[in-house]
Design an enzyme around this catalytic site. Structure first.
Site, short mmCIF file in Angstrom:
data_model
loop_
_atom_site.label_atom_id
_atom_site.label_comp_id
_atom_site.label_asym_id
_atom_site.label_seq_id
_atom_site.Cartn_x
_atom_site.Cartn_y
_atom_site.Cartn_z
CG ASP A 110 -1.98 -1.06 1.19
OD1 ASP A 110 -2.40 -1.44 0.09
OD2 ASP A 110 -2.39 -1.52 2.27
CG ASP A 124 -6.42 -1.54 -1.54
OD1 ASP A 124 -6.56 -2.78 -1.62
OD2 ASP A 124 -5.54 -0.99 -0.84
#
Length: 159
Positions: A110, A124
Protein backbone atom coordinates in the site's frame (compact mmCIF):
# COMPACT_ATOMS: atom_id res chain seq x y z
CA UNK A 1 -9.63 -2.40 -18.73
CA UNK A 2 -8.95 -5.08 -16.12
CA UNK A 3 -5.51 -5.79 -17.54
CA UNK A 4 -4.71 -2.06 -17.54
CA UNK A 5 -5.65 -1.80 -13.86
CA UNK A 6 -3.67 -4.94 -12.98
CA UNK A 7 -0.57 -3.71 -14.87
CA UNK A 8 -0.85 -0.21 -13.37
CA UNK A 9 -1.18 -1.67 -9.88
CA UNK A 10 1.92 -3.83 -10.35
CA UNK A 11 3.96 -0.98 -11.83
CA UNK A 12 3.01 1.55 -9.16
CA UNK A 13 3.75 -0.94 -6.39
CA UNK A 14 7.23 -1.48 -7.84
CA UNK A 15 7.74 2.32 -7.95
CA UNK A 16 6.52 2.60 -4.36
CA UNK A 17 8.92 -0.11 -3.19
CA UNK A 18 11.79 1.69 -4.88
CA UNK A 19 11.04 5.32 -4.04
CA UNK A 20 8.83 5.58 -0.95
CA UNK A 21 9.39 4.99 2.74
CA UNK A 22 7.12 4.05 5.62
CA UNK A 23 8.99 6.32 8.00
CA UNK A 24 9.45 9.38 5.77
CA UNK A 25 6.35 9.91 3.59
CA UNK A 26 6.61 11.94 0.39
CA UNK A 27 4.11 14.79 0.56
CA UNK A 28 2.37 16.47 -2.37
CA UNK A 29 -0.56 18.83 -2.90
CA UNK A 30 0.27 20.69 0.30
CA UNK A 31 0.17 17.50 2.36
CA UNK A 32 -3.27 16.46 1.09
CA UNK A 33 -1.74 13.45 -0.65
CA UNK A 34 1.16 11.49 0.78
CA UNK A 35 3.06 8.51 -0.56
CA UNK A 36 3.78 6.21 2.35
CA UNK A 37 5.04 2.66 1.94
CA UNK A 38 3.15 0.09 4.03
CA UNK A 39 3.24 -3.71 3.74
CA UNK A 40 -0.21 -4.75 4.92
CA UNK A 41 -0.64 -8.32 6.15
CA UNK A 42 -4.31 -7.69 7.02
CA UNK A 43 -7.40 -6.68 5.14
CA UNK A 44 -8.97 -3.27 4.63
CA UNK A 45 -8.01 -0.81 7.39
CA UNK A 46 -5.42 -3.47 8.46
CA UNK A 47 -8.21 -5.52 10.03
CA UNK A 48 -7.10 -9.07 10.72
CA UNK A 49 -3.43 -8.22 10.53
CA UNK A 50 -1.40 -11.41 10.55
CA UNK A 51 -4.25 -13.49 9.09
CA UNK A 52 -2.85 -13.23 5.57
CA UNK A 53 -3.70 -16.84 4.69
CA UNK A 54 -7.41 -16.06 5.29
CA UNK A 55 -7.44 -13.03 2.99
CA UNK A 56 -5.47 -14.94 0.36
CA UNK A 57 -8.03 -17.75 0.38
CA UNK A 58 -11.02 -15.39 0.30
CA UNK A 59 -9.57 -13.39 -2.61
CA UNK A 60 -8.99 -16.59 -4.57
CA UNK A 61 -12.58 -17.69 -3.94
CA UNK A 62 -13.99 -14.29 -4.99
CA UNK A 63 -11.96 -14.27 -8.20
CA UNK A 64 -13.01 -17.83 -9.08
CA UNK A 65 -16.69 -17.13 -8.36
CA UNK A 66 -16.66 -13.96 -10.45
CA UNK A 67 -14.90 -15.72 -13.33
CA UNK A 68 -17.53 -18.49 -13.23
CA UNK A 69 -20.38 -15.95 -13.33
CA UNK A 70 -18.78 -13.54 -15.82
CA UNK A 71 -19.64 -15.46 -19.05
CA UNK A 72 -23.31 -14.62 -18.37
CA UNK A 73 -22.59 -10.86 -18.47
CA UNK A 74 -24.02 -9.14 -21.55
CA UNK A 75 -23.76 -5.46 -20.57
CA UNK A 76 -20.96 -3.03 -19.66
CA UNK A 77 -23.00 -2.13 -16.56
CA UNK A 78 -21.82 -5.46 -15.12
CA UNK A 79 -18.65 -6.08 -17.17
CA UNK A 80 -16.89 -2.94 -15.90
CA UNK A 81 -17.43 -3.57 -12.18
CA UNK A 82 -16.56 -7.26 -12.53
CA UNK A 83 -13.35 -6.29 -14.33
CA UNK A 84 -12.44 -3.76 -11.64
CA UNK A 85 -13.09 -6.17 -8.75
CA UNK A 86 -11.32 -9.11 -10.40
CA UNK A 87 -8.27 -7.01 -11.35
CA UNK A 88 -8.09 -5.38 -7.92
CA UNK A 89 -8.44 -8.67 -6.10
CA UNK A 90 -5.83 -10.26 -8.39
CA UNK A 91 -3.39 -7.39 -7.81
CA UNK A 92 -3.52 -7.79 -4.04
CA UNK A 93 -3.62 -11.59 -4.34
CA UNK A 94 -0.35 -11.53 -6.27
CA UNK A 95 1.25 -9.63 -3.39
CA UNK A 96 -0.04 -12.16 -0.86
CA UNK A 97 1.14 -15.11 -2.93
CA UNK A 98 4.56 -13.88 -4.06
CA UNK A 99 5.91 -11.23 -1.68
CA UNK A 100 7.89 -11.73 1.50
CA UNK A 101 7.85 -13.29 3.99
CA UNK A 102 6.53 -16.41 2.19
CA UNK A 103 3.90 -17.69 -0.26
CA UNK A 104 0.34 -17.12 1.03
CA UNK A 105 1.78 -14.83 3.72
CA UNK A 106 3.02 -11.84 1.68
CA UNK A 107 2.17 -8.30 2.62
CA UNK A 108 0.13 -6.16 0.22
CA UNK A 109 2.04 -3.08 -0.93
CA UNK A 110 0.00 0.00 0.00
CA UNK A 111 1.35 3.47 -0.78
CA UNK A 112 -1.37 6.12 -1.28
CA UNK A 113 -2.37 8.09 1.82
CA UNK A 114 -5.12 10.68 2.19
CA UNK A 115 -5.93 12.55 5.41
CA UNK A 116 -7.92 10.48 7.91
CA UNK A 117 -7.85 7.40 5.67
CA UNK A 118 -5.73 4.23 5.72
CA UNK A 119 -2.94 3.78 3.20
CA UNK A 120 -4.14 1.98 0.05
CA UNK A 121 -3.16 1.12 -3.55
CA UNK A 122 -4.66 1.06 -7.06
CA UNK A 123 -5.95 -2.51 -6.61
CA UNK A 124 -7.93 -1.34 -3.58
CA UNK A 125 -9.41 1.48 -5.70
CA UNK A 126 -10.54 -1.12 -8.26
CA UNK A 127 -12.19 -3.31 -5.64
CA UNK A 128 -13.96 -0.39 -3.94
CA UNK A 129 -15.15 1.30 -7.15
CA UNK A 130 -16.16 -2.03 -8.72
CA UNK A 131 -18.07 -3.06 -5.60
CA UNK A 132 -19.88 0.29 -5.52
CA UNK A 133 -20.91 -0.20 -9.17
CA UNK A 134 -22.11 -3.74 -8.40
CA UNK A 135 -24.28 -2.39 -5.58
CA UNK A 136 -25.61 0.39 -7.84
CA UNK A 137 -26.52 -2.06 -10.64
CA UNK A 138 -28.11 -4.43 -8.12
CA UNK A 139 -30.18 -1.68 -6.52
CA UNK A 140 -31.35 -0.53 -9.96
CA UNK A 141 -32.49 -4.08 -10.70
CA UNK A 142 -30.20 -4.48 -13.70
CA UNK A 143 -29.64 -8.13 -14.55
CA UNK A 144 -26.39 -9.58 -15.91
CA UNK A 145 -27.90 -9.63 -19.41
CA UNK A 146 -28.74 -5.91 -19.19
CA UNK A 147 -32.48 -6.27 -18.77
CA UNK A 148 -34.30 -4.91 -15.76
CA UNK A 149 -35.47 -7.40 -13.15
CA UNK A 150 -38.94 -5.84 -13.35
CA UNK A 151 -39.10 -6.79 -17.06
CA UNK A 152 -38.51 -10.48 -16.40
CA UNK A 153 -41.73 -12.38 -15.68
CA UNK A 154 -39.99 -15.23 -13.80
CA UNK A 155 -36.59 -16.61 -12.96
CA UNK A 156 -33.63 -15.64 -10.87
CA UNK A 157 -32.97 -11.86 -10.70
CA UNK A 158 -29.35 -12.28 -11.82
CA UNK A 159 -30.03 -14.81 -14.57
Amino acid sequence: MALTLLASDFLTKQIALTHFSGTDPTETLGGLLKFTLVLNSGGAFSIGEGETWFFTTVKMMVIILMLVVSPRIRTPVWAVPFGLVIAGAAGNLADRLFRDPSPWQGGVVDWIQLPHWPVFNLADCGVVCGSALVMWASMRGIRLDGTLASEAPTGHPLA
